[in-house]
Scaffold this motif. Sequence first.
Motif, short mmCIF file in Angstrom:
data_model
loop_
_atom_site.label_atom_id
_atom_site.label_comp_id
_atom_site.label_asym_id
_atom_site.label_seq_id
_atom_site.Cartn_x
_atom_site.Cartn_y
_atom_site.Cartn_z
N VAL A 160 0.86 -1.18 0.00
CA VAL A 160 0.00 0.00 0.00
C VAL A 160 0.89 1.23 0.00
O VAL A 160 1.86 1.29 0.77
CB VAL A 160 -0.91 0.01 1.24
N ALA A 161 0.59 2.20 -0.85
CA ALA A 161 1.36 3.45 -0.90
C ALA A 161 0.51 4.59 -0.37
O ALA A 161 -0.67 4.72 -0.71
CB ALA A 161 1.80 3.75 -2.33
N VAL A 162 1.13 5.41 0.47
CA VAL A 162 0.50 6.61 1.01
C VAL A 162 1.42 7.79 0.74
O VAL A 162 2.61 7.62 0.49
CB VAL A 162 0.21 6.48 2.51
N LEU A 163 0.87 9.00 0.81
CA LEU A 163 1.63 10.19 0.46
C LEU A 163 2.25 10.84 1.70
O LEU A 163 1.72 10.75 2.80
CB LEU A 163 0.71 11.20 -0.23
N ASP A 164 3.37 11.49 1.48
CA ASP A 164 3.96 12.31 2.54
C ASP A 164 2.91 13.29 3.07
O ASP A 164 2.07 13.80 2.31
CB ASP A 164 5.16 13.10 2.01
N HIS A 165 2.97 13.57 4.37
CA HIS A 165 2.08 14.48 5.07
C HIS A 165 0.67 13.93 5.27
O HIS A 165 -0.23 14.66 5.68
CB HIS A 165 2.01 15.86 4.39
N THR A 174 -3.44 2.04 10.41
CA THR A 174 -3.40 3.43 9.97
C THR A 174 -2.26 4.22 10.60
O THR A 174 -1.78 5.19 10.01
CB THR A 174 -4.74 4.15 10.23
N MET A 175 -1.79 3.80 11.78
CA MET A 175 -0.61 4.46 12.34
C MET A 175 0.58 4.32 11.40
O MET A 175 1.40 5.23 11.27
CB MET A 175 -0.25 3.87 13.70
N ALA A 176 0.69 3.17 10.75
CA ALA A 176 1.80 2.96 9.82
C ALA A 176 1.64 3.79 8.55
O ALA A 176 2.61 4.00 7.82
CB ALA A 176 1.88 1.48 9.45
N MET A 177 0.44 4.30 8.31
CA MET A 177 0.15 5.06 7.11
C MET A 177 0.31 6.56 7.32
O MET A 177 0.28 7.32 6.35
CB MET A 177 -1.27 4.74 6.63
N ASN A 178 0.46 6.99 8.57
CA ASN A 178 0.56 8.42 8.85
C ASN A 178 1.96 8.95 8.56
O ASN A 178 2.95 8.23 8.71
CB ASN A 178 0.24 8.70 10.33
N HIS A 179 2.03 10.22 8.19
CA HIS A 179 3.32 10.86 7.98
C HIS A 179 4.01 11.14 9.32
O HIS A 179 5.21 10.88 9.47
CB HIS A 179 3.13 12.18 7.22
N ASP A 194 4.42 -3.57 4.70
CA ASP A 194 3.92 -3.36 3.34
C ASP A 194 3.18 -2.04 3.17
O ASP A 194 2.25 -1.93 2.37
CB ASP A 194 3.02 -4.52 2.90
N VAL A 195 3.57 -1.04 3.97
CA VAL A 195 3.05 0.31 3.81
C VAL A 195 4.24 1.21 3.45
O VAL A 195 5.25 1.23 4.15
CB VAL A 195 2.38 0.83 5.10
N HIS A 196 4.11 1.94 2.35
CA HIS A 196 5.23 2.72 1.82
C HIS A 196 4.80 4.18 1.63
O HIS A 196 3.74 4.45 1.06
CB HIS A 196 5.67 2.15 0.46
N ARG A 197 5.64 5.10 2.09
CA ARG A 197 5.37 6.53 1.90
C ARG A 197 6.11 7.02 0.67
O ARG A 197 7.29 6.70 0.48
CB ARG A 197 5.82 7.32 3.13
N GLU A 229 3.70 -5.48 -7.00
CA GLU A 229 3.44 -5.68 -5.57
C GLU A 229 2.41 -4.72 -5.01
O GLU A 229 1.98 -4.86 -3.87
CB GLU A 229 4.74 -5.51 -4.79
N LEU A 230 2.00 -3.71 -5.79
CA LEU A 230 1.23 -2.60 -5.25
C LEU A 230 -0.27 -2.81 -5.40
O LEU A 230 -0.79 -2.89 -6.51
CB LEU A 230 1.64 -1.30 -5.94
N ALA A 231 -0.98 -2.87 -4.28
CA ALA A 231 -2.43 -3.04 -4.29
C ALA A 231 -3.16 -1.72 -4.45
O ALA A 231 -4.15 -1.63 -5.18
CB ALA A 231 -2.89 -3.73 -3.02
N ALA A 232 -2.68 -0.68 -3.74
CA ALA A 232 -3.46 0.56 -3.69
C ALA A 232 -2.57 1.76 -3.44
O ALA A 232 -1.54 1.66 -2.77
CB ALA A 232 -4.52 0.49 -2.59
N VAL A 233 -2.99 2.89 -3.99
CA VAL A 233 -2.48 4.20 -3.63
C VAL A 233 -3.61 4.92 -2.90
O VAL A 233 -4.72 5.04 -3.44
CB VAL A 233 -2.03 5.01 -4.86
N ILE A 234 -3.33 5.38 -1.69
CA ILE A 234 -4.35 6.05 -0.89
C ILE A 234 -3.94 7.50 -0.71
O ILE A 234 -2.85 7.79 -0.22
CB ILE A 234 -4.53 5.36 0.47
N ALA A 235 -4.82 8.42 -1.11
CA ALA A 235 -4.49 9.84 -1.10
C ALA A 235 -5.65 10.65 -0.55
O ALA A 235 -6.82 10.38 -0.88
CB ALA A 235 -4.14 10.33 -2.50
#
Length: 327
Positions: A160-165, A174-179, A194-197, A229-235
């Motif tokens: 899963v990819a999440v954005l900076d900030h 979701t803690m792993a997804m926070n900036h 498997d969470v990437h910023r 490997e990428l399931a989702a981009v969450i923005a």
Amino acid sequence: MTLTAPAAAHEAAHARELTRAELLRTEVPGPESRRLHAERLEHVPQGVSWALPVYIESGSGAILTDVDGNRFVDLGSGIGVTTVGHADPAVVAAASAQLAKLTHTLYTVTPYRGYAELAAKLAERTPGDHAKKTMFVNSGAEAVENAVKIARKHTGRRAVAVLDHAFHGRTMLTMAMNHKAAPYGTGFGPFAGDVHRVPNSYPYRDGLDGAEAAARTIAYLERRIGVGELAAVIAEPIQGEGGFIVPAEGYLPALQRWASANGVVFVADEIQSGLARTGRWFASEHFGLVPDLVLTAKGIAGGLPLAGVTGRAEIMDAALPGGLGGT
């Protein structure tokens, strides 16, 4: 947004009241708020922090009245929750009518009328005219976690990819997804894997136009994670943690096009930016963005606990019966 007649009368009466009432009746915080705060310190953990030790008795429209009779303009709105105001007559009437009929049954065991009706309304309001389905949960963090589950099941991929900030919640995933690590994640690890910023578009800071910022993000996605490997981009279409970050024009559509071309689920976390907080039903609309999944919470229920995941029907149907739900 046009007010209904009862809501307009409610606002008008409230405005008249403010012109003649004394706003502050005691020092702030007052004696009863101080007493309640001492009780709080004894019984509530410090991790449940406070911004102002003023304890609220009631609310009307945009005005809160504390236990000492002092009145305040509510600029926080429960962090974007009470967007139609406190004690709105339509919300109170709907909630009261429902409480008089039925408080709870598990929809996956004995269903009821309102679930599918609200799902149909979200299908109409969320961006895009494709077939959509919706599931409901209690909180925004639950919506984020279920979006990850659905995207992984649909794609058969894990990352899963999440954005900076970004800010997505306070649960373990979701803690792993926070900036920000502090305070949301400090001492709570280890975190979900498997969470990437990846870099976002921040034109005030980076000076990049939408195409340039999208190219940078996509390069990270391809080189640091790998499309396979990428399931989702969450923005979050407009980010709201530690300042409001509006991406450069063209950034989000370019990112979405890349995701669609590579079988990656594009998720718009509209928990904070949705439900007309940016002047449209969803912030995605400002950018011509049609996400695969749209997440809602906060303002969707006027202060009551409700959140949802709305998305393309074929993606939402990926989970097996019983794989989604909650009480």
